[in-house]
Enzyme design. Structure first.
Site, mmCIF file in Angstrom:
data_model
loop_
_atom_site.group_PDB
_atom_site.id
_atom_site.type_symbol
_atom_site.label_atom_id
_atom_site.label_comp_id
_atom_site.label_asym_id
_atom_site.label_seq_id
_atom_site.Cartn_x
_atom_site.Cartn_y
_atom_site.Cartn_z
ATOM 1 N N PHE A 116 13.132 3.703 11.513
ATOM 2 C CA PHE A 116 11.799 3.385 10.997
ATOM 3 C C PHE A 116 11.083 4.686 10.673
ATOM 4 O O PHE A 116 10.944 5.568 11.523
ATOM 5 C CB PHE A 116 10.998 2.565 12.006
ATOM 6 C CG PHE A 116 9.831 1.890 11.345
ATOM 7 C CD1 PHE A 116 10.002 0.672 10.702
ATOM 8 C CD2 PHE A 116 8.578 2.490 11.318
ATOM 9 C CE1 PHE A 116 8.937 0.065 10.040
ATOM 10 C CE2 PHE A 116 7.517 1.884 10.655
ATOM 11 C CZ PHE A 116 7.697 0.673 10.028
ATOM 12 N N VAL A 117 10.635 4.817 9.427
ATOM 13 C CA VAL A 117 10.017 6.065 8.981
ATOM 14 C C VAL A 117 8.547 5.860 8.615
ATOM 15 O O VAL A 117 8.136 4.767 8.214
ATOM 16 C CB VAL A 117 10.781 6.678 7.781
ATOM 17 C CG1 VAL A 117 12.145 7.186 8.218
ATOM 18 C CG2 VAL A 117 10.919 5.689 6.632
ATOM 19 N N ASP A 159 14.163 -1.498 1.268
ATOM 20 C CA ASP A 159 14.703 -1.816 2.587
ATOM 21 C C ASP A 159 15.590 -3.051 2.438
ATOM 22 O O ASP A 159 16.711 -2.945 1.927
ATOM 23 C CB ASP A 159 13.504 -2.025 3.524
ATOM 24 C CG ASP A 159 13.886 -2.158 4.985
ATOM 25 O OD1 ASP A 159 14.778 -1.436 5.434
ATOM 26 O OD2 ASP A 159 13.289 -2.997 5.684
ATOM 27 N N LYS A 194 0.809 -1.196 0.000
ATOM 28 C CA LYS A 194 0.000 0.000 0.000
ATOM 29 C C LYS A 194 0.857 1.267 0.000
ATOM 30 O O LYS A 194 0.401 2.352 -0.351
ATOM 31 C CB LYS A 194 -0.894 0.011 1.250
ATOM 32 C CG LYS A 194 -1.822 -1.159 1.320
ATOM 33 C CD LYS A 194 -2.620 -1.115 2.622
ATOM 34 C CE LYS A 194 -3.467 -2.382 2.694
ATOM 35 N NZ LYS A 194 -3.847 -2.676 4.098
#
Ligand code: IMP
Ligand code: MG
Length: 181
Positions: free
Chosen positions: A155-156, A106, A43
């Site tokens: 972590f964004v 990632d 998503k």
């Protein structure tokens, strides 16, 4: 659900908007005017690809767009690190130059899976475009052809990226603090 919050802004809305415009200009110089077959990975990429599509139309490149929903098996599941297709795209990519868009690169497993899938379906070429690249986390040998920003190993969230389904709507990319992690 108030157990985490955005700690600091990493990329502001203005920085992102400028960079998306630059990416669109580069894509428009690499691809001819007209239709560009595009598959966006859901998503997380829905906001990025929407902005990219509108910027590209100003350069007369129009995305023929479809979506692929991919999910990683979570920690503790039978196949950690595996990627599964939750919803497949139907765009016919055979013999077409395809642009694959995702929010963040990632470990690389998601993009690798998507590239292999499209190549397996006969795409003439597959180039990849990601907003963020967390190179320090890579486990699969893959690089994106177009990168918005190199991203620090934190972590964004925001601009499409979530933590447990939250924060996607933020106009900027920020780092969050998660208690216990
Ligand atoms: P990869 O398969 O490990 O490259 O991970 C890709 C997917 O993991 C991305 O498409 C994101 O949905 C998610 N992801 C990876 N890092 C982050 C992050 O820092 N914030 C939010 N989602 C992330
Ligand atoms: Mg994603």
């Amino acid at each position: 659900m108030n157990d985490c919050a955005v700690e600091r802004i990493i990329f502001s809305a203005e920085q992102i908007n400028r960079r998306v415009a630059e990416l669109a200009a580069r894509l428009a110089s690499d691809y001819p005017p007209g239709e560009l077959a595009t598959v966006a990975v859901l998503k997380g990429s829905f906001i990025f690809v929407a902005d990219l599509a509108r910027q590209l139309s100003a350069h007369d490149v129009h995305l023929a767009i479809d979506f692929l929903t991919l999910a990683s098996y979570g920690r503790g599941s039978v196949s950690p690190g595996r990627v599964r297709i939750e919803e497949d795209s139907v765009l016919d990519v055979r013999d077409r130059d395809v642009l694959l868009v995702d929010d963040i690169l990632d470990t690389g497993r998601t993009l690798r899976t998507a590239v292999d899938l499209l190549r397996g379906r006969g795409a003439k070429s597959v180039r990849t475009c990601v907003l963020l690249d967390k190179a320090a986390r890579r486990q699969v040998d893959i690089q994106a052809d177009y990168v918005g920003f190199p991203c620090p190993d934190v972590f964004v969230v925001g601009y499409g990226l979530d933590y447990a389904g939250r924060f996607r709507e933020l106009p900027y990319v920020g780092a969050i603090s998660v208690p216990g992690q």
